[in-house]
Design a protein around this motif. Sequence first.
Motif, PDB file in Angstrom:
ATOM      1  N   MET A 124      57.645  71.242  24.508  1.00 21.59           N
ATOM      2  CA  MET A 124      58.861  70.425  24.595  1.00 21.59           C
ATOM      3  C   MET A 124      58.858  69.401  23.454  1.00 21.59           C
ATOM      4  O   MET A 124      57.838  68.799  23.148  1.00 21.59           O
ATOM      5  CB  MET A 124      58.869  69.704  25.946  1.00 21.59           C
ATOM      6  N   THR A 125      60.019  69.210  22.826  1.00 21.57           N
ATOM      7  CA  THR A 125      60.083  68.230  21.742  1.00 21.57           C
ATOM      8  C   THR A 125      60.174  66.822  22.316  1.00 21.57           C
ATOM      9  O   THR A 125      60.559  66.630  23.470  1.00 21.57           O
ATOM     10  CB  THR A 125      61.303  68.484  20.839  1.00 21.57           C
ATOM     11  N   HIS A 126      59.825  65.861  21.501  1.00 17.51           N
ATOM     12  CA  HIS A 126      59.841  64.462  21.948  1.00 17.51           C
ATOM     13  C   HIS A 126      61.265  64.042  22.293  1.00 17.51           C
ATOM     14  O   HIS A 126      62.209  64.366  21.554  1.00 17.51           O
ATOM     15  CB  HIS A 126      59.272  63.582  20.840  1.00 17.51           C
ATOM     16  N   PRO A 127      61.464  63.292  23.391  1.00 17.74           N
ATOM     17  CA  PRO A 127      62.812  62.882  23.805  1.00 17.74           C
ATOM     18  C   PRO A 127      63.583  62.121  22.725  1.00 17.74           C
ATOM     19  O   PRO A 127      64.814  62.214  22.654  1.00 17.74           O
ATOM     20  CB  PRO A 127      62.556  61.965  25.008  1.00 17.74           C
ATOM     21  N   CYS A 128      62.886  61.385  21.863  1.00 19.89           N
ATOM     22  CA  CYS A 128      63.574  60.623  20.810  1.00 19.89           C
ATOM     23  C   CYS A 128      64.305  61.554  19.841  1.00 19.89           C
ATOM     24  O   CYS A 128      65.308  61.158  19.243  1.00 19.89           O
ATOM     25  CB  CYS A 128      62.589  59.751  20.045  1.00 19.89           C
ATOM     26  N   LEU A 129      63.815  62.779  19.674  1.00 21.56           N
ATOM     27  CA  LEU A 129      64.419  63.697  18.710  1.00 21.56           C
ATOM     28  C   LEU A 129      65.747  64.268  19.188  1.00 21.56           C
ATOM     29  O   LEU A 129      66.466  64.908  18.423  1.00 21.56           O
ATOM     30  CB  LEU A 129      63.437  64.833  18.381  1.00 21.56           C
ATOM     31  N   SER A 130      66.082  64.027  20.453  1.00 19.34           N
ATOM     32  CA  SER A 130      67.418  64.395  20.923  1.00 19.34           C
ATOM     33  C   SER A 130      68.181  63.148  21.375  1.00 19.34           C
ATOM     34  O   SER A 130      69.107  63.234  22.182  1.00 19.34           O
ATOM     35  CB  SER A 130      67.339  65.407  22.070  1.00 19.34           C
ATOM     36  N   CYS A 131      67.805  62.003  20.834  1.00 21.12           N
ATOM     37  CA  CYS A 131      68.455  60.742  21.211  1.00 21.12           C
ATOM     38  C   CYS A 131      68.946  60.009  19.956  1.00 21.12           C
ATOM     39  O   CYS A 131      70.008  60.288  19.461  1.00 21.12           O
ATOM     40  CB  CYS A 131      67.482  59.897  22.031  1.00 21.12           C
ATOM     41  N   GLY A 132      68.176  59.052  19.477  1.00 17.20           N
ATOM     42  CA  GLY A 132      68.593  58.279  18.296  1.00 17.20           C
ATOM     43  C   GLY A 132      69.431  57.061  18.645  1.00 17.20           C
ATOM     44  O   GLY A 132      69.922  56.358  17.754  1.00 17.20           O
ATOM     45  N   ALA A 133      69.611  56.775  19.927  1.00 17.46           N
ATOM     46  CA  ALA A 133      70.492  55.681  20.345  1.00 17.46           C
ATOM     47  C   ALA A 133      70.074  54.331  19.767  1.00 17.46           C
ATOM     48  O   ALA A 133      70.926  53.514  19.400  1.00 17.46           O
ATOM     49  CB  ALA A 133      70.538  55.613  21.874  1.00 17.46           C
ATOM     50  N   CYS A 134      68.783  54.074  19.686  1.00 14.78           N
ATOM     51  CA  CYS A 134      68.343  52.770  19.166  1.00 14.78           C
ATOM     52  C   CYS A 134      68.719  52.604  17.692  1.00 14.78           C
ATOM     53  O   CYS A 134      68.985  51.491  17.243  1.00 14.78           O
ATOM     54  CB  CYS A 134      66.843  52.569  19.379  1.00 14.78           C
ATOM     55  N   CYS A 135      68.779  53.680  16.961  1.00 17.17           N
ATOM     56  CA  CYS A 135      69.078  53.623  15.526  1.00 17.17           C
ATOM     57  C   CYS A 135      70.568  53.406  15.260  1.00 17.17           C
ATOM     58  O   CYS A 135      70.971  53.216  14.104  1.00 17.17           O
ATOM     59  CB  CYS A 135      68.601  54.895  14.842  1.00 17.17           C
ATOM     60  N   VAL A 136      71.372  53.449  16.310  1.00 13.25           N
ATOM     61  CA  VAL A 136      72.801  53.177  16.170  1.00 13.25           C
ATOM     62  C   VAL A 136      73.213  52.020  17.084  1.00 13.25           C
ATOM     63  O   VAL A 136      74.374  51.910  17.478  1.00 13.25           O
ATOM     64  CB  VAL A 136      73.664  54.430  16.480  1.00 13.25           C
ATOM     65  N   ALA A 177      59.542  50.458  21.508  1.00 13.26           N
ATOM     66  CA  ALA A 177      58.878  51.323  22.480  1.00 13.26           C
ATOM     67  C   ALA A 177      59.872  52.207  23.226  1.00 13.26           C
ATOM     68  O   ALA A 177      60.807  51.701  23.864  1.00 13.26           O
ATOM     69  CB  ALA A 177      58.084  50.477  23.473  1.00 13.26           C
ATOM     70  N   ALA A 178      59.675  53.509  23.137  1.00 12.60           N
ATOM     71  CA  ALA A 178      60.468  54.446  23.939  1.00 12.60           C
ATOM     72  C   ALA A 178      60.214  54.139  25.411  1.00 12.60           C
ATOM     73  O   ALA A 178      59.075  53.935  25.822  1.00 12.60           O
ATOM     74  CB  ALA A 178      60.069  55.873  23.614  1.00 12.60           C
ATOM     75  N   GLY A 179      61.290  54.067  26.174  1.00  8.83           N
ATOM     76  CA  GLY A 179      61.160  53.772  27.595  1.00  8.83           C
ATOM     77  C   GLY A 179      61.209  52.280  27.912  1.00  8.83           C
ATOM     78  O   GLY A 179      61.209  51.893  29.075  1.00  8.83           O
ATOM     79  N   SER A 180      61.285  51.441  26.871  1.00  7.40           N
ATOM     80  CA  SER A 180      61.385  49.988  27.089  1.00  7.40           C
ATOM     81  C   SER A 180      62.785  49.647  27.594  1.00  7.40           C
ATOM     82  O   SER A 180      63.698  50.489  27.575  1.00  7.40           O
ATOM     83  CB  SER A 180      61.123  49.251  25.780  1.00  7.40           C
ATOM     84  N   ASP A 181      62.960  48.385  27.991  1.00  2.00           N
ATOM     85  CA  ASP A 181      64.284  47.944  28.452  1.00  2.00           C
ATOM     86  C   ASP A 181      65.332  48.146  27.356  1.00  2.00           C
ATOM     87  O   ASP A 181      66.451  48.580  27.628  1.00  2.00           O
ATOM     88  CB  ASP A 181      64.240  46.472  28.864  1.00  2.00           C
ATOM     89  N   ALA A 182      64.976  47.795  26.114  1.00  2.00           N
ATOM     90  CA  ALA A 182      65.930  47.931  25.008  1.00  2.00           C
ATOM     91  C   ALA A 182      66.285  49.397  24.770  1.00  2.00           C
ATOM     92  O   ALA A 182      67.437  49.729  24.493  1.00  2.00           O
ATOM     93  CB  ALA A 182      65.348  47.312  23.745  1.00  2.00           C
TER      94      ALA A 182
END
Length: 103
Positions: free
Chosen positions: A1-13, A83-88
Motif C-alpha cells: 500500500m502506498t503512503h496516505p500522503c501520496l493520495s492527499c497533499g492537503a497540507c501543501c495547499v 506530522a501526518a495524523g496531527s491536528d493540523a
Amino acid sequence: MTHPCLSCGACCVSFRVDFAVQERSDHGGCVPAGLAVEVTASISRMRGTDHRAPRCAALTGVVGEHVACGIYEWRPSPCREFAAGSDACERARLRRGLGPYPG
Ligand code: SF4
Ligand code: SF4
C-alpha cells in the motif's frame, strides 16, 4: 500500500510555509531558491503558499488523488516537521473533503 500522503497533499495547499532564509539554496541551504519568495531579510516562504487559494509551487499532481513533493529531499524544515495524523493534518484533510488520516 502506498503512503496516505501520496493520495492527499492537503497540507501543501492549506498553509503558509515559512522558513529561515539559510535553508535556501542561494544562502547555503537545500531549498531551491526559485521556488521561494522573500518575506523579510531572514524569512522565506514557499512560492504559492500565501495565495488566496494556496498551493505550494513544489507540489505536483492532483490533490486528493495522487501527489508528490517535487523537492522532497530538499523541502524546508516546516515540511519535514509536519506530522501526518496531527491536528493540523486532520484540519487540512477536512477542508479538502478528505476523510480522517487513515494511518
Ligand atoms: S494533510 Fe496529512 S495526510 Fe495529507 S499530505 Fe499532509 S500530512 Fe499527509
Ligand atoms: S515543499 Fe513539498 S512538502 Fe512542503 S509544502 Fe511544498 S510540496 Fe508540500
